[in-house]
Design an enzyme around this catalytic site. Structure first.
Site, PDB file in Angstrom:
ATOM      1  N   PRO A   1      26.576  47.025  47.567  1.00  0.00           N
ATOM      2  CA  PRO A   1      25.271  47.591  47.929  1.00  0.00           C
ATOM      3  C   PRO A   1      24.342  47.875  46.761  1.00  0.00           C
ATOM      4  CG  PRO A   1      27.035  49.213  48.206  1.00  0.00           C
ATOM      5  CD  PRO A   1      27.696  47.895  47.967  1.00  0.00           C
TER       6      PRO A   1
ATOM      7  N   TRP B   1      31.846  26.337  36.080  1.00  0.00           N
ATOM      8  CA  TRP B   1      31.580  27.693  35.627  1.00  0.00           C
ATOM      9  C   TRP B   1      30.085  27.927  35.374  1.00  0.00           C
ATOM     10  CZ3 TRP B   1      35.179  31.237  36.340  1.00  0.00           C
ATOM     11  CH2 TRP B   1      36.515  30.797  36.466  1.00  0.00           C
TER      12      TRP B   1
ATOM     13  N   GLY C   1      24.076  46.178  52.496  1.00  0.00           N
ATOM     14  CA  GLY C   1      24.728  45.929  51.219  1.00  0.00           C
ATOM     15  C   GLY C   1      25.619  44.711  51.173  1.00  0.00           C
ATOM     16  N   LYS C   2      25.525  43.854  52.188  1.00  0.00           N
ATOM     17  CA  LYS C   2      26.390  42.667  52.220  1.00  0.00           C
ATOM     18  C   LYS C   2      25.683  41.470  51.584  1.00  0.00           C
ATOM     19  CE  LYS C   2      28.871  44.180  56.355  1.00  0.00           C
ATOM     20  NZ  LYS C   2      28.152  45.431  56.589  1.00  0.00           N
TER      21      LYS C   2
ATOM     22  N   LYS D   1      35.134  33.254  40.292  1.00  0.00           N
ATOM     23  CA  LYS D   1      34.704  34.555  39.799  1.00  0.00           C
ATOM     24  C   LYS D   1      33.353  34.871  40.410  1.00  0.00           C
ATOM     25  CE  LYS D   1      35.770  37.978  37.012  1.00  0.00           C
ATOM     26  NZ  LYS D   1      37.047  38.705  37.093  1.00  0.00           N
TER      27      LYS D   1
ATOM     28  N   GLU E   1      32.201  51.243  55.143  1.00  0.00           N
ATOM     29  CA  GLU E   1      32.741  50.011  54.560  1.00  0.00           C
ATOM     30  C   GLU E   1      34.074  50.242  53.856  1.00  0.00           C
ATOM     31  OE1 GLU E   1      31.762  47.042  55.196  1.00  0.00           O
ATOM     32  OE2 GLU E   1      30.041  47.728  56.358  1.00  0.00           O
TER      33      GLU E   1
ATOM     34  N   ASP F   1      51.758  55.921  49.601  1.00  0.00           N
ATOM     35  CA  ASP F   1      51.936  56.601  48.319  1.00  0.00           C
ATOM     36  C   ASP F   1      50.854  57.658  48.116  1.00  0.00           C
ATOM     37  OD1 ASP F   1      53.115  56.710  45.525  1.00  0.00           O
ATOM     38  OD2 ASP F   1      51.019  56.259  45.075  1.00  0.00           O
TER      39      ASP F   1
ATOM     40  N   GLU G   1      54.457  60.013  51.550  1.00  0.00           N
ATOM     41  CA  GLU G   1      54.949  60.651  50.334  1.00  0.00           C
ATOM     42  C   GLU G   1      54.116  61.918  50.111  1.00  0.00           C
ATOM     43  OE1 GLU G   1      55.516  59.913  45.541  1.00  0.00           O
ATOM     44  OE2 GLU G   1      53.633  59.556  46.586  1.00  0.00           O
TER      45      GLU G   1
END
EC number: 2.4.1.18
Length: 638
Positions: free
Chosen positions: A79, A93, A106-107, A129, A308, A332, A387
Site C-alpha cells: 500500500p 533482469w 494497496g494492491k 525479484k 490484509e 509458536d 506454546e
C-alpha cells in the site's frame, strides 16, 4: 444464565465454562467483548469476501498464478509503494520492462502473456525479484538475495499425495523433529533422508504424530526456524517442495499425523529477503514501531487487526494444509501474541487479573480464535497446539464457551522443573510432593502436552537430560562390554523414570524431541561464527542405537515399549490420575490412571519388597512396564 446477553451477542455456552471454573465469572465482560469481536470479524469475512473458504484461499490469487492459457498473473499488496516492477531471469533482469498496475486497497497486478510457443514466459526454476519504488524515491531491490533467491516453482509434474489424513488420535504421542539435524552426518540432512531413515524409527517407537520444526523458510539456519523470511515457502535447505509432500504422504501411510511448527507470532527483521519494509514503510504487515518490534527477538510483530494481514496469515495456514497436507499446527510464541508486554519481564503467578484487562492484546487473541475456527471447521481432525507459558484460562476451550479453541497447550513448566531438580538438588533432597504438584498443576478440562525435554532444553548453554544425568561418563562408560558404574546406572534409571512419570501423570498428550528417546548426549548448537560454522552438534547420532553393545539401545527400547504400552491402555486419553501416595521419606510416588497402577521409587539407595500400595480395583497386577529391565519394557496382558 445460558450465556452473556447484556448489551450484545451471547457467548452461547459460557455457563459451561463458569461451571467448570467459577473464578472466571467476574470476567464475564471480557469474555463477552472477545466473543463479540470474533463474531464481528467472522461476519465481515463472510460478507465482504464471499465467505471464509474463498478468503482463506487467497493464495490462489496472490503471488504468481499460471492461468489456463499459460499467462502468468502476479499480485502483491504494497500500500505505501510508489511503483512495483518485476524483474528476473525471464527479462534479463531489466528493472523497468514489466511494471505492475496499481489497483485499489494497496494492491498491484501484472499479467505476462505466454511465449509464442504458448509456454509460460517465466520458466520453472528461474529467479525473480520484485522491485519496489518508495514514495521517498528509494528503490528496494537486490539482484541476488543474501541467502536465497525467489525461485519460480512450477514443475511439469507435481507430487500427488495418495494416502488420506489419519484420524485424530485419542492419545497424542508427538515426535518433535528437525529435518536438517536428522542424520549422524555433519551436514544439513534432507527431506528424503527423513522419509527413508527417520519415519520408520518414529513408527517403531510408537509415536502417532510428528511436529516438524524449521520448515517455513528462514535465512538464518541457527535461528532454529523461528526467524521466518518467506511464509509461503518450504525451506529449500532440505530439498524440494515435492520431497516434503512425499515425506508427509509416507507418514500418512504409516498412520502418523504431521504438524507444522508455525510462526505467526513475529517475522524476521530482514528487509532484502523478508517482509520488513516490503512496501518501503515501517508498517505494512506490521505495527509501526515501537509496538511493531519485539525487543528481545529483534523481529517484527504483525498487525492482526489489518484486513490484509488476516488474509495473509489465515491463507498461510490454509496453504500449508492444502498444498502439503499437514494435519495441524503447533503455534509458536502464543504468550508473546496474547499480551502487549509479550511476557517480557513478567512472571505469571496464576492470578486471574493477569489474563484480562488492558495488558491483553485482543487483536491477536481474536486472530487466534479465527484461526482455530477456520481450521477446525474446514478440517475436523485438525490439531492445534499452543506454546503458552502464561496459563491463559480457556485457551483450550471451545469458541462457543468464550475460549480460544486450541486442542492442546504445552505444559512448559514440566521440563523446567526437571532441569531445575537436576541442577540444584541432590538425589536425597528430591521433593515428591513438588514433583507431583508440577506434573498435575494444569487447568481442568484443558488438554496439555507433557514433555520432559524439548529442543529448548538442549540448546547450547544447556544440555540434554541424559547429559545432565551422566555428563562426561557418556563418552567412556556407555559400553555394555564393561561393568556399569554407579553414574551410568543412576542416569539410565532416572532417565526412564522421569520420562515415564511425565508421560503418565503430566498431561493428555506426550512429546519427545528427536534423539532424546535414546538419551542423546551433549547439546544442540547450529553452525555459526561462534563455533567456526561447525555441524558437530547439529546432528542426531542414530548410530549410537544401532549397536546392542552400547546402552543407548536400552533407553530406545524403553521409550518404544512405554509408547506401545500407552497405546494399549490409553492413559493419555483417560481422566487425570488419582495419586494415592507421594511419600517423601521413602521417595515413592504411587498413582493410577486408566486402570494402570504406577509405582515409582526415586530413593537413591533403598529398594522395597512387599511395599503396600492402594489400588482402585482389587486383584493381581502383572508388570506391564519395568524400568529395571535392561532388555525392554515388557508389555504384558493382564
Amino acid at each position: 444464565m445460558a450465556g452473556v446477553e447484556e448489551d450484545g451477542a451471547a457467548v452461547p455456552e459460557f455457563k459451561s465454562l463458569v461451571q467448570m471454573d467459577p473464578y472466571l465469572k467476574p470476567y464475564v465482560k471480557d469474555f463477552k467483548r472477545r466473543y463479540e469481536l470474533f463474531q464481528k470479524h467472522l461476519l465481515l469475512l463472510e460478507e465482504a469476501e464471499g465467505g471464509l473458504d474463498q478468503f482463506t484461499r487467497s493464495y490462489n490469487s496472490f503471488g504468481v498464478q499460471r492461468l489456463p492459457d499459460n499467462s502468468l498473473f502476479f499480485r502483491e499488496w504494497a500500500p505505501a509503494a510508489e511503483a512495483l516492477f518485476l524483474t528476473g531471469d525471464f527479462n534479463g533482469w531489466d528493472k523497468f520492462s514489466h511494471p505492475y498496475a496499481k489497483k485499489e486497497f494497496g494492491k498491484w497486478e501484472l499479467t505476462i502473456p505466454p511465449r509464442n510457443d504458448k509456454s509460460p514466459a517465466v520458466a520453472h526454476g528461474s529467479k525473480l525479484k520484485v522491485v519496489v519504488h518508495t514514495k521517498d524515491g528509494e528503490r528496494l531491490y537486490q539482484e541476488k538475495a543474501v541467502i536465497y533467491d525467489w525461485v519460480h516453482w512450477d514443475p511439469p509434474h507435481h507430487y500427488q499425495q495418495v494416502h488420506p489424513r489419519p484420524k485424530k488420535p485419542s492419545s497424542l504421542r508427538i515426535y518433535e523433529a528437525h529435518v536438517g539435524i536428522a542424520s549422524p552426518e555433519g551436514k544439513i540432512a534432507s527431506y528424503t533422508n527423513f522419509t527413508t531413515n527417520v519415519l520408520p524409527r518414529i513408527k517403531e517407537l510408537g509415536y502417532n504424530c510428528i511436529q516438524l520444526m524449521a520448515i517455513m523458510e528462514h535465512a538464518y539456519y541457527a535461528s532454529f526456524g523461528y526467524q521466518i523470511t518467506s511464509f509461503f515457502a518450504a525451506s529449500s535447505r532440505y530439498g524440494t517442495p515435492e520431497e516434503l509432500k512425499e515425506l508427509i504422504d509416507v507418514a500418512h501411510s504409516l498412520g502418523i499425523m504431521v504438524l507444522l511448527d508455525v510462526v505467526h507470532s513475529h517475522a524476521s527483521n530482514n528487509t532484502e529477503d523478508g517482509l520488513n519494509h516490503f512496501d518501503g514503510s515501517d508498517s505494512c504487515f506490521f505495527h509501526a514501531p515501537p509496538r511493531g518490534e519485539h525487543s528481545l527477538w529483534d523481529s517484527r510483530l504483525f498487525n492482526y487487526s489489518s484486513w490484509e494481514v488476516q488474509r495473509f496469515l489465515l491463507s498461510n495456514l490454509r496453504w500449508w494444509m492444502e498444498e502439503y497436507g499437514f494435519d495441524g499446527f503447533r503455534f509458536d510464541g502464543v504468550t508473546s501474541m496474547l499480551y502487549h508486554h509479550h511476557g517480557i519481564g513478567t512472571g505469571f503467578s496464576g492470578g486471574y487479573s493477569e489474563y484480562f484487562g488492558l495488558q491483553v492484546d485482543e487483536d491477536s487473541l481474536v486472530y487466534l480464535m479465527l484461526a482455530n475456527h477456520i481450521l477446525h471447521d474446514l478440517y475436523p481432525d485438525c490439531i492445534t497446539v499452543a506454546e503458552d507459558v502464561s496459563g491463559m484460562p480457556a485457551l483450550c476451550r471451545g469458541l462457543e464457551e468464550g475460549g480460544l479453541g486450541f486442542d492442546y497447550r504445552l505444559a512448559m513448566a514440566i521440563p523446567d522443573k526437571w532441569i531445575q531438580i537436576l541442577k540444584e538438588r541432590k538425589d536425597e533432597d528430591w521433593d515428591m510432593g513438588n514433583i507431583v504438584f508440577t506434573l498435575t498443576n494444569r487447568r481442568y478440562g484443558e488438554k496439555c502436552i507433557a514433555y520432559a525435554e524439548s529442543h529448548d532444553q538442549a540448546l547450547v548453554g544447556d544440555k540434554t537430560l541424559a547429559f545432565w544425568l551422566m555428563d562426561k561418563e557418556m563418552y567412556t562408560s556407555m559400553s555394555s562390554l564393561i561393568p556399569m558404574n554407579s553414574i551410568i546406572d543412576r542416569g539410565i534409571q532416572l532417565h526412564k523414570m522421569i520420562r515415564l512419570i511425565t508421560h503418565s501423570l503430566g498431561g493428555e498428550g506426550y512429546l519427545n524431541f528427536i534423539g532424546n528417546e535414546f538419551g542423546h548426549p551433549e547439546w544442540l548448537d547450529f553452525p555459526r561464527a561462534g563455533n567456526n560454522e561447525s555441524y558437530h552438534y547439529a546432528r542426531r547420532q542414530f548410530n549410537l542405537v544401532e549397536s546392542d553393545q552400547l546402552r543407548y539401545s536400552q533407553l530406545y527400547r524403553f521409550d518404544r515399549d512405554m509408547n506401545w504400552t500407552e497405546d494399549k491402555y490409553g492413559w493419555l486419553a483417560a481422566p487425570p490420575a488419582f495419586v494415592s501416595a507421594k511419600h517423601q521419606e521413602d521417595k515413592v510416588i504411587v498413582f493410577d490412571r486408566a486402570r494402570v497402577v504406577f509405582v515409582l521409587n526415586f530413593h537413591p539407595s533403598k529398594s522395597y519388597q512387599d511395599y503396600r500400595v492402594a489400588v482402585e480395583v482389587p486383584g493381581k497386577y502383572p508388570f506391564s512396564l519395568n524400568t529395571d529391565c535392561r532388555t525392554q519394557g515388557q508389555a504384558i496382558t493382564k
